[in-house]
Write a protein that holds these residues in place. Structure first.
Motif, PDB file in Angstrom:
ATOM      1  N   GLU A   1       0.800  -1.227   0.000  1.00 25.21           N
ATOM      2  CA  GLU A   1       0.000   0.000   0.000  1.00 25.21           C
ATOM      3  C   GLU A   1       0.836   1.282   0.000  1.00 25.21           C
ATOM      4  O   GLU A   1       0.419   2.287  -0.580  1.00 25.21           O
ATOM      5  CB  GLU A   1      -0.988   0.016   1.170  1.00 25.21           C
ATOM      6  N   ASN A   2       2.028   1.253   0.609  1.00 29.39           N
ATOM      7  CA  ASN A   2       2.825   2.477   0.700  1.00 29.39           C
ATOM      8  C   ASN A   2       3.354   2.967  -0.638  1.00 29.39           C
ATOM      9  O   ASN A   2       3.495   4.171  -0.845  1.00 29.39           O
ATOM     10  CB  ASN A   2       3.986   2.289   1.679  1.00 29.39           C
ATOM     11  N   PHE A   3       3.653   2.058  -1.551  1.00 31.93           N
ATOM     12  CA  PHE A   3       4.196   2.515  -2.838  1.00 31.93           C
ATOM     13  C   PHE A   3       3.171   2.520  -3.974  1.00 31.93           C
ATOM     14  O   PHE A   3       3.479   2.937  -5.089  1.00 31.93           O
ATOM     15  CB  PHE A   3       5.445   1.716  -3.245  1.00 31.93           C
ATOM     16  N   LEU A   4       1.942   2.078  -3.722  1.00 35.70           N
ATOM     17  CA  LEU A   4       0.936   2.076  -4.782  1.00 35.70           C
ATOM     18  C   LEU A   4       0.686   3.461  -5.374  1.00 35.70           C
ATOM     19  O   LEU A   4       0.539   3.585  -6.599  1.00 35.70           O
ATOM     20  CB  LEU A   4      -0.380   1.468  -4.287  1.00 35.70           C
ATOM     21  N   PRO A   5       0.634   4.529  -4.565  1.00 33.86           N
ATOM     22  CA  PRO A   5       0.394   5.850  -5.161  1.00 33.86           C
ATOM     23  C   PRO A   5       1.458   6.274  -6.180  1.00 33.86           C
ATOM     24  O   PRO A   5       1.174   7.083  -7.066  1.00 33.86           O
ATOM     25  CB  PRO A   5       0.396   6.791  -3.951  1.00 33.86           C
ATOM     26  N   GLU A   6       2.666   5.711  -6.066  1.00 36.60           N
ATOM     27  CA  GLU A   6       3.733   6.036  -7.017  1.00 36.60           C
ATOM     28  C   GLU A   6       3.515   5.379  -8.379  1.00 36.60           C
ATOM     29  O   GLU A   6       4.074   5.823  -9.379  1.00 36.60           O
ATOM     30  CB  GLU A   6       5.087   5.555  -6.476  1.00 36.60           C
ATOM     31  N   ASN A   7       2.724   4.312  -8.410  1.00 38.59           N
ATOM     32  CA  ASN A   7       2.528   3.540  -9.643  1.00 38.59           C
ATOM     33  C   ASN A   7       1.315   4.095 -10.381  1.00 38.59           C
ATOM     34  O   ASN A   7       0.177   3.816 -10.044  1.00 38.59           O
ATOM     35  CB  ASN A   7       2.342   2.059  -9.316  1.00 38.59           C
ATOM     36  N   THR A   8       1.582   4.882 -11.418  1.00 35.92           N
ATOM     37  CA  THR A   8       0.493   5.546 -12.157  1.00 35.92           C
ATOM     38  C   THR A   8      -0.185   4.627 -13.167  1.00 35.92           C
ATOM     39  O   THR A   8      -1.206   4.991 -13.738  1.00 35.92           O
ATOM     40  CB  THR A   8       1.023   6.790 -12.879  1.00 35.92           C
ATOM     41  N   ASN A   9       0.375   3.432 -13.393  1.00 32.65           N
ATOM     42  CA  ASN A   9      -0.256   2.475 -14.314  1.00 32.65           C
ATOM     43  C   ASN A   9      -1.478   1.810 -13.680  1.00 32.65           C
ATOM     44  O   ASN A   9      -2.432   1.472 -14.371  1.00 32.65           O
ATOM     45  CB  ASN A   9       0.726   1.372 -14.731  1.00 32.65           C
ATOM     46  N   ILE A  10      -1.437   1.587 -12.374  1.00 34.20           N
ATOM     47  CA  ILE A  10      -2.520   0.867 -11.690  1.00 34.20           C
ATOM     48  C   ILE A  10      -3.712   1.792 -11.509  1.00 34.20           C
ATOM     49  O   ILE A  10      -3.640   2.802 -10.811  1.00 34.20           O
ATOM     50  CB  ILE A  10      -2.045   0.295 -10.346  1.00 34.20           C
ATOM     51  N   LEU A  11      -4.816   1.428 -12.162  1.00 29.74           N
ATOM     52  CA  LEU A  11      -6.019   2.248 -12.118  1.00 29.74           C
ATOM     53  C   LEU A  11      -6.866   1.967 -10.887  1.00 29.74           C
ATOM     54  O   LEU A  11      -7.573   2.850 -10.410  1.00 29.74           O
ATOM     55  CB  LEU A  11      -6.848   2.017 -13.387  1.00 29.74           C
ATOM     56  N   ASP A  12      -6.820   0.734 -10.384  1.00 27.82           N
ATOM     57  CA  ASP A  12      -7.601   0.402  -9.196  1.00 27.82           C
ATOM     58  C   ASP A  12      -7.123  -0.919  -8.601  1.00 27.82           C
ATOM     59  O   ASP A  12      -6.482  -1.726  -9.281  1.00 27.82           O
ATOM     60  CB  ASP A  12      -9.096   0.291  -9.523  1.00 27.82           C
ATOM     61  N   VAL A  13      -7.474  -1.116  -7.327  1.00 25.39           N
ATOM     62  CA  VAL A  13      -7.118  -2.329  -6.585  1.00 25.39           C
ATOM     63  C   VAL A  13      -8.406  -2.952  -6.047  1.00 25.39           C
ATOM     64  O   VAL A  13      -9.290  -2.240  -5.554  1.00 25.39           O
ATOM     65  CB  VAL A  13      -6.165  -2.013  -5.406  1.00 25.39           C
ATOM     66  N   TYR A  14      -8.501  -4.274  -6.155  1.00 21.64           N
ATOM     67  CA  TYR A  14      -9.626  -5.033  -5.619  1.00 21.64           C
ATOM     68  C   TYR A  14      -9.088  -6.108  -4.677  1.00 21.64           C
ATOM     69  O   TYR A  14      -7.959  -6.575  -4.854  1.00 21.64           O
ATOM     70  CB  TYR A  14     -10.417  -5.713  -6.739  1.00 21.64           C
ATOM     71  N   SER A  15      -9.925  -6.501  -3.705  1.00 19.58           N
ATOM     72  CA  SER A  15      -9.501  -7.537  -2.761  1.00 19.58           C
ATOM     73  C   SER A  15     -10.488  -8.695  -2.763  1.00 19.58           C
ATOM     74  O   SER A  15     -11.661  -8.535  -3.112  1.00 19.58           O
ATOM     75  CB  SER A  15      -9.404  -6.956  -1.354  1.00 19.58           C
ATOM     76  N   PHE A  16      -9.999  -9.866  -2.378  1.00 14.16           N
ATOM     77  CA  PHE A  16     -10.858 -11.041  -2.213  1.00 14.16           C
ATOM     78  C   PHE A  16     -11.505 -11.033  -0.823  1.00 14.16           C
ATOM     79  O   PHE A  16     -12.658 -11.374  -0.670  1.00 14.16           O
ATOM     80  CB  PHE A  16     -10.071 -12.332  -2.420  1.00 14.16           C
ATOM     81  N   ASN A  17     -10.718 -10.672   0.191  1.00 14.72           N
ATOM     82  CA  ASN A  17     -11.249 -10.489   1.543  1.00 14.72           C
ATOM     83  C   ASN A  17     -11.486  -8.995   1.750  1.00 14.72           C
ATOM     84  O   ASN A  17     -10.859  -8.167   1.086  1.00 14.72           O
ATOM     85  CB  ASN A  17     -10.267 -10.996   2.600  1.00 14.72           C
ATOM     86  N   LYS A  18     -12.352  -8.665   2.679  1.00 10.08           N
ATOM     87  CA  LYS A  18     -12.672  -7.250   2.937  1.00 10.08           C
ATOM     88  C   LYS A  18     -11.454  -6.505   3.482  1.00 10.08           C
ATOM     89  O   LYS A  18     -10.778  -6.990   4.394  1.00 10.08           O
ATOM     90  CB  LYS A  18     -13.824  -7.131   3.937  1.00 10.08           C
ATOM     91  N   ILE A  19     -11.190  -5.330   2.910  1.00  3.09           N
ATOM     92  CA  ILE A  19     -10.134  -4.435   3.372  1.00  3.09           C
ATOM     93  C   ILE A  19     -10.721  -3.027   3.363  1.00  3.09           C
ATOM     94  O   ILE A  19     -11.259  -2.589   2.337  1.00  3.09           O
ATOM     95  CB  ILE A  19      -8.888  -4.462   2.450  1.00  3.09           C
TER      96      ILE A  19
END
Length: 198
Positions: A122-140
């Motif tokens: 989660e800490n470096f996800l904002p740096e990755n401009t390619n990733i448009l969204d994140v989904y989870s299998f378990n609730k987060i």
């Protein structure tokens, strides 16, 4: 029926093994939950419909970081039916390797199994401009859940368009991009086609 692409296995399985109420199974809170082949196909199709609605195109990369579980299989088939490429990532690698692979593979969407794995990235996800969204299998908290994707698919079901996309997938098209463990340096991406795996 001939199986030439990975997702052809679903129709083959349905035709060969009737009735089949335990195509896949996984434990939830210590209890086995079984999925029939019809449920498997329905879930995979809804994932495909949702990805189509999100604008995923042939050759786009979608990553998953997860342990072995039925949702991984549903996602895999849904991605492949949409003509996209699945980038499954080991759930036990270092944060640096996650960061490298997610950037190098240029994934558009990312799926994680649960909070423990999400915390690693989660800490470096904002740096990755390619990733448009994140989904989870378990609730987060703060992360979209797979159920939301499935609902998007159900609301935008288009069997004709999906059939056209599936028909356009060639056995030699890339199905998956698997990264090596990186024990001798940075992880290396290995491209495998449907034909390679079949």
């Amino acid at each position: 029926m001939e199986v030439t692409r990975i997702f052809d296995l679903l129709a083959y399985y349905k035709n060969q093994f009737k009735p089949k109420d335990d195509a896949v199974a996984g434990k939830v809170d210590g209890e086995w939950v079984k999925y029939s082949i019809d449920q498997y196909i329905e879930i995979a199709n809804n994932i495909s419909y949702a990805l189509m609605k999100l604008g995923v195109r042939k050759g786009d990369k979608i990553a998953s970081i997860s342990n072995s579980r039925p949702e991984w299989n549903f996602l895999d088939m849904g991605i492949l039916q949409a003509g996209a490429v699945h980038v499954p990532i080991y759930p036990t690698i270092s944060k640096a390797d996650y960061k490298y692979i997610l950037a190098q593979s240029e994934v558009k969407y990312l799926f994680v199994s649960g909070p423990d794995l999400y915390r690693k990235i989660e800490n470096f996800l904002p740096e990755n401009t390619n990733i448009l969204d994140v989904y989870s299998f378990n609730k987060i908290d703060g992360v979209k859940h797979l159920d939301q994707l499935l609902e998007l698919g159900r609301s935008n079901a288009d069997p004709g368009a999906l059939a056209t996309i599936k028909d356009a997938v060639d056995p030699h098209d890339i199905a998956t991009l698997i990264y090596t463990s990186g024990t001798t340096g940075i992880p290396k991406g290995v491209l495998l086609s449907h034909d390679n795996i079949i």
